[in-house]
Every structure is written in structure tokens, then in C-alpha cells.
Design a protein around this motif. Sequence first.
Motif, PDB file in Angstrom:
ATOM      1  N   TRP A  32     -14.559   2.574   9.463  1.00  0.00           N
ATOM      2  CA  TRP A  32     -13.235   2.186   9.911  1.00  0.00           C
ATOM      3  C   TRP A  32     -12.435   1.692   8.713  1.00  0.00           C
ATOM      4  O   TRP A  32     -13.000   1.222   7.727  1.00  0.00           O
ATOM      5  N   THR A  33     -11.126   1.780   8.805  1.00  0.00           N
ATOM      6  CA  THR A  33     -10.271   1.193   7.778  1.00  0.00           C
ATOM      7  C   THR A  33     -10.011  -0.269   8.148  1.00  0.00           C
ATOM      8  O   THR A  33     -10.141  -0.653   9.316  1.00  0.00           O
ATOM      9  N   GLY A  58     -17.309 -10.892  10.343  1.00  0.00           N
ATOM     10  CA  GLY A  58     -18.089 -11.282   9.177  1.00  0.00           C
ATOM     11  C   GLY A  58     -18.725 -10.102   8.483  1.00  0.00           C
ATOM     12  O   GLY A  58     -18.105  -9.053   8.268  1.00  0.00           O
ATOM     13  N   ALA A  59     -19.992 -10.250   8.104  1.00  0.00           N
ATOM     14  CA  ALA A  59     -20.703  -9.210   7.351  1.00  0.00           C
ATOM     15  C   ALA A  59     -20.739  -7.885   8.091  1.00  0.00           C
ATOM     16  O   ALA A  59     -20.713  -6.815   7.478  1.00  0.00           O
ATOM     17  N   PHE A  60     -20.806  -7.916   9.417  1.00  0.00           N
ATOM     18  CA  PHE A  60     -20.815  -6.679  10.191  1.00  0.00           C
ATOM     19  C   PHE A  60     -19.565  -5.848   9.907  1.00  0.00           C
ATOM     20  O   PHE A  60     -19.652  -4.644   9.612  1.00  0.00           O
ATOM     21  N   SER A  61     -18.393  -6.463   9.962  1.00  0.00           N
ATOM     22  CA  SER A  61     -17.145  -5.735   9.727  1.00  0.00           C
ATOM     23  C   SER A  61     -17.024  -5.292   8.275  1.00  0.00           C
ATOM     24  O   SER A  61     -16.604  -4.165   7.988  1.00  0.00           O
ATOM     25  N   TYR A  62     -17.416  -6.166   7.331  1.00  0.00           N
ATOM     26  CA  TYR A  62     -17.286  -5.823   5.913  1.00  0.00           C
ATOM     27  C   TYR A  62     -18.144  -4.605   5.565  1.00  0.00           C
ATOM     28  O   TYR A  62     -17.702  -3.710   4.836  1.00  0.00           O
ATOM     29  N   LEU A  63     -19.359  -4.573   6.079  1.00  0.00           N
ATOM     30  CA  LEU A  63     -20.269  -3.475   5.746  1.00  0.00           C
ATOM     31  C   LEU A  63     -19.929  -2.211   6.519  1.00  0.00           C
ATOM     32  O   LEU A  63     -20.126  -1.099   6.024  1.00  0.00           O
ATOM     33  N   ARG A  64     -19.411  -2.348   7.728  1.00  0.00           N
ATOM     34  CA  ARG A  64     -19.039  -1.147   8.482  1.00  0.00           C
ATOM     35  C   ARG A  64     -17.850  -0.461   7.828  1.00  0.00           C
ATOM     36  O   ARG A  64     -17.787   0.773   7.777  1.00  0.00           O
ATOM     37  N   VAL A  65     -16.910  -1.230   7.314  1.00  0.00           N
ATOM     38  CA  VAL A  65     -15.764  -0.665   6.617  1.00  0.00           C
ATOM     39  C   VAL A  65     -16.184   0.013   5.313  1.00  0.00           C
ATOM     40  O   VAL A  65     -15.612   1.021   4.909  1.00  0.00           O
ATOM     41  N   THR A  66     -17.230  -0.513   4.669  1.00  0.00           N
ATOM     42  CA  THR A  66     -17.622  -0.025   3.342  1.00  0.00           C
ATOM     43  C   THR A  66     -18.691   1.061   3.394  1.00  0.00           C
ATOM     44  O   THR A  66     -18.539   2.132   2.790  1.00  0.00           O
ATOM     45  N   PRO A 122     -12.945   4.952  -1.161  1.00  0.00           N
ATOM     46  CA  PRO A 122     -11.741   5.775  -1.028  1.00  0.00           C
ATOM     47  C   PRO A 122     -10.545   4.995  -0.506  1.00  0.00           C
ATOM     48  O   PRO A 122      -9.405   5.333  -0.766  1.00  0.00           O
ATOM     49  N   SER A 123     -10.800   3.913   0.241  1.00  0.00           N
ATOM     50  CA  SER A 123      -9.698   3.142   0.798  1.00  0.00           C
ATOM     51  C   SER A 123      -9.152   2.107  -0.161  1.00  0.00           C
ATOM     52  O   SER A 123      -8.223   1.388   0.147  1.00  0.00           O
ATOM     53  N   SER A 124      -9.812   2.012  -1.359  1.00  0.00           N
ATOM     54  CA  SER A 124      -9.314   1.048  -2.345  1.00  0.00           C
ATOM     55  C   SER A 124      -7.979   1.505  -2.881  1.00  0.00           C
ATOM     56  O   SER A 124      -7.643   2.677  -2.929  1.00  0.00           O
ATOM     57  N   SER A 125      -7.192   0.562  -3.327  1.00  0.00           N
ATOM     58  CA  SER A 125      -5.885   0.888  -3.914  1.00  0.00           C
ATOM     59  C   SER A 125      -6.007   1.364  -5.342  1.00  0.00           C
ATOM     60  O   SER A 125      -5.032   1.700  -5.976  1.00  0.00           O
ATOM     61  N   SER A 126      -7.231   1.391  -5.883  1.00  0.00           N
ATOM     62  CA  SER A 126      -7.416   1.843  -7.255  1.00  0.00           C
ATOM     63  C   SER A 126      -7.036   3.302  -7.377  1.00  0.00           C
ATOM     64  O   SER A 126      -7.319   4.119  -6.524  1.00  0.00           O
ATOM     65  N   SER A 127      -6.427   3.655  -8.447  1.00  0.00           N
ATOM     66  CA  SER A 127      -6.148   5.054  -8.711  1.00  0.00           C
ATOM     67  C   SER A 127      -7.408   5.733  -9.186  1.00  0.00           C
ATOM     68  O   SER A 127      -8.366   5.126  -9.599  1.00  0.00           O
ATOM     69  N   SER A 128      -7.400   7.048  -9.135  1.00  0.00           N
ATOM     70  CA  SER A 128      -8.601   7.789  -9.516  1.00  0.00           C
ATOM     71  C   SER A 128      -8.949   7.594 -10.972  1.00  0.00           C
ATOM     72  O   SER A 128     -10.099   7.700 -11.371  1.00  0.00           O
TER      73      SER A 128
END
Length: 608
Positions: free
Chosen positions: A35-36, A120-128, A434-440
Motif C-alpha cells: 500500500w502507499t 505501528g510496525a505492521f503498517s511501516y513494513l506493509r508499505v515497504t 519506488p514510492s520514495s521522493s528520491s530521483s532515480s
Amino acid sequence: MAAATTTTTTMHFSTYLHSLFRTPNRLKKRMLARWTPDQELNKVRLRSGADMKRKLTWYDLVALGVGGMLGVGVFVTTGPVARKTSGPAVFISYIIAGISALLSSLCYTEFSIEIPVAGGAFSYLRVTFGEFVGYFAGANILMEYVLSNAAVARSFTEYLCCAFGRNDPNSWRIQVHGLMKGYNMLDFPSVALIAVLTLCLCHSTKESSILNLIMTVFHVGFFGFIVIAGFQNGSPENLTKSGAGLAPFGLKGVLDGAAIVYFSYIGYDSVSTMAEEIKNPSKNLPIGIVGSVFIVSALYCLMALSLCMLVPYKEIADGAAYSVAFQKIGWRWASNVVGAGASLGIVASLLVAMLGQARYLCVIGRARLVPSWLAKVHPSTGTPLNATIFLGICQASIALFTELEIVIEMISIGTLLVFYLVANALIYRRYASPSSSSSSSSSSSPQGTLLYLFLLLFCSIGFSMSWKNIKKCWWGLPLFGTLLITITALFQLRMRPPPPPATAAADYKWAVPFMPWPAAISIFMNVFLMTTLKKLSFQRFGVWTCLITLFYVFYGVHSTYRAEEEITRDEVIFDDDDDGDGDGNLRRITAIATEQQQPKLDAVLQLI
């Protein structure tokens, strides 16, 4: 009526069997589904039916964190660890565990600001890392919450006995002959405590927070009394009275003790689950999480040191250690005061932990990995009512039968593993998500980051196993230590300083500094502390892992597949003719399609 019920049951069973045949395909689609942050903050949260109410401020969070950690660490683990594992050097064990907890708390803080939801950790890891890793972490967090809360509730009974002048900590428990040892001392006061706190938490989060704040203020003052009394009436000679020095069990004992007391820091994780109920999360969360870890680490070390100065470590009691220590120096009145104060501290820590566990289960229910009724938020109180009651029943059942020693090491391994995963997730999200704001141009490929994380794990395990067999594998310490530092430095040099991760919160301001070093050190320390635990801990953890994996395969993946992949689009009219000639009667059916099939379905609907 009975016939209709039987027919419905048969249809549901038939549908479930049909789903089981599709398990491999559904696992392929759902295990790595992510998820985003925006979906977590909006779409998933709506499934609870009502929003949690934002009423908490930074001082509420600090009080929740301090109250949640203090009662667990000092009154439950210090005595047994000082007597059997670390000796007088137990305060050093707390320092080591505190450093690791502080690094992990930095990782939690950045995630909680970026994704301010109750998972908590559940959401952080599911997003990642996807659904299964998030589910695995969430299930382990829930396991450690339930077990640690049950253990803490039993300690409440021991200290309450001392508060009323009873010398035997088991005097208020009922022994049942015929039950297995370790499960034969029934503890009804702990069950009553859990029931009362469950009712309080069902009523309101803010009122529960105020109650915790009041108890924590008294509790910290009470800690000051113990520390001052311990230093004034204790003797530094007791630290080395055994003749074996400050660390009679050696450095290995100090590190083994650090792994056991580590679960004492689980309270800051509870603070991160309050994210949906905090005013201005980007400002208040860092203060609440990091500030509470600093305060508690200092108090843990002072309390542990004062205990070992009061009496030699061999004379420290396994249960109600502080009350018994004051009895031994002739302060019987102080023993009663300590028993009362410790009971109050345990109530505060239990209150915070029960707050956190219900919000974890609520968010896992939103994801449909457990029955959805556990995700419901009561519209008037703004609390996850069903999850609170369900977990209260579970931990009351365990507290009634199970001794502290049986669960304490299993709790530590679950905590260490989840904190290890969160640190990995932060590095991956910063550099490769991929959802990071970092450029390639400024972020590495996912493969490169995953390779670095694998090498980091390999070096951490190699160093830890060399330490365990230092006489035969002493060469592994400089080898794996140097390799770990080298690959982290190369990984950092290969990257330009990455920008802060993307966030759905408009007021995002904070990120972990000096990356990837804090997260890398956290990974190393969590792995190192895990390898110091006993074999039995890994065996019990293996059984739990098998159980939660089976639950995911036979229930979780099918439930989330139906919720996320199958979307009811419209009712389609089509020719349904029994004889196949194409001119039969028309009937209406519900068209179901996965998200990937949606464009095709839209085209079909237009043609129809």
C-alpha cells in the motif's frame, strides 16, 4: 429454517474449498502487495467506520512512553537477570539494550511521522516490504504484547502481596495440583486487574492517558525515593562482594542479560501506535518517542544499580526483588511502600501496553488479515472496542496460569526481530523504495539495497556466532566487524545524500540523521542480541511462526484477496440460456474483477 442454514453453510464451505485451490495464485499476488502511505492514511483507515479522536499532545506521549516502559523493566526483569544472568553488571545490560532501543526508536519515529496511523510496525513494513512481512511483524508484536502483559499482570500480584505485608509473593495465588509446573499457580488478582483496565480503555483514550499521566508522576517520584534510599543505605562493596568482580558471569552474561531486558523498552512502540490520536504528529511524535526512551534508560540504570548496592546479587529475590531487598536491610515499612509503588507502576505500564496492542489489532483487521469486526472503532468513544475486549480476554487467560519465566525470553526474540525488520525497512525506503521522493539518479536500485541488507545480516550473524564460540572462532570478530563497517561505508559513499522520504503529511519535518549508520547499527545490535538467547526461545518462536503462517495461508490471504483484489463493479445483463442457443432468459449478476482486469471489464461493460 434449519435446512436454509445448512444450505448456506454448505455453500460457504464449498466457496472456501474453491478458494483453497487458488491459494498459490493468491499468495503470488498478495504476499508482496504494498500500500502507499496515502492509502494507509485514507482508504484503509475508513474501514474502521469512525475516526479515532486526536486529543493527545507531546507530554501525553512522554508520559505514555515512560509509564509503559518503567513498570515492565525494573520490577519484572531486573531481579531475575541480576541474580542468574548478569550479576551486579545488570545496569550495563540496560545501557546496551537502551542504545539499541534508542536507535530503533529513531527508525520508528521517521516512519510514524510519514505514516501517522495506528498500525505501528505492521503498517511501516506493509508499505515497504509487502503484506506478508507486515503481517508477520504484526503477529509477532501482538504475541509479545499479550505475553508480556500477562507476565506484568502476574508481577502486580507479587508486589501487591508485599504492599500488604505478605512475605510470600505467591500467597494470593491458588495452587492446583495436577496441572503442569509453571501453569499450576492460578492468579486471580492479575485477571481482575486486566478486566478493570480493559473497561477503562473501552471508555476513552484521553481519559486513560490522564490517568496514566497522574500515575506516572507519582511513579517517577517513587523511583527517586528508591534510588536515593538505595544509594544512601547500600554499599558499593556489594557490587563486588562475590569475589568475581562487577561481572561475575563475564561479558557474555552482560550481553545475555541485555537481550532479556530488551523487551522492557517495548513501551515506545506503544507510543507510535497512538499516531492517529496525536495533535501535530510531526512535532509531537519525535519528542514523545525519543524523549521517553532517554528518560527510561537513565532510570533503568539508576534503579538496577541501587538494587545491587542494597544487597549482594546472590541474595536478590526472583520475585518482588525491590521489596525483598528493603526487608533484608531492615526497612520493612519501605518494603510495603515499594510494593505499593511498584504495583502502581505496573498498572501504568499495563495500561499503555494494552492501549498499543488494541490499535495494532485494529489496523490488522482493517487489512482484513483477521476478521473485520476487530477493526471497528466505536463512534462515541473513538476507541477500538472489539479489539480491546478480545485481547483483554486472551491475556487474562494466559495471566491466570502461566509463570513469568516461561514467556519472558520468547517475548524478547519477537521484539528484537520486529525492530530488526523496521530498521531494514527504513534503509530500503530511503534508498530504493519506488514510492520514495528520491530521483532515480540519487537512489540505488532495489537489488543493490537488498544486497547490502543481506550482506549486513550475514556479517552480523557471522560476528555474533564468532562471539559465541570466541575460543575457536576469534578470527571472525575482526573479519566480520571490518567487513560490516566497510560495506556500510561503501554503500554510503556510492549514494548521494538522499532527500527525506515522501510523506502524505504536509508538515513533515524530521528524518533520521547520518543514514544509513543508525539503522545499520540497530540491525547489528538486534541480530547480536537475538543470538544470545537460548535454544528453547527459538524453538518456541519457530512453533509460533508456523502457526501464524498457516493462519495466513488458510485465512489471511483469501480474506485480503477478496477485500483488495476483487471489486464489485456493476450488474451485467447477459444471455443465460440453459440449452445454449443464445436466446434464453436474461438474469442480472454481479461482475467481479481484479484491479488488473478493470480496464478490460470497463470495455466489456461499454459493449454491453
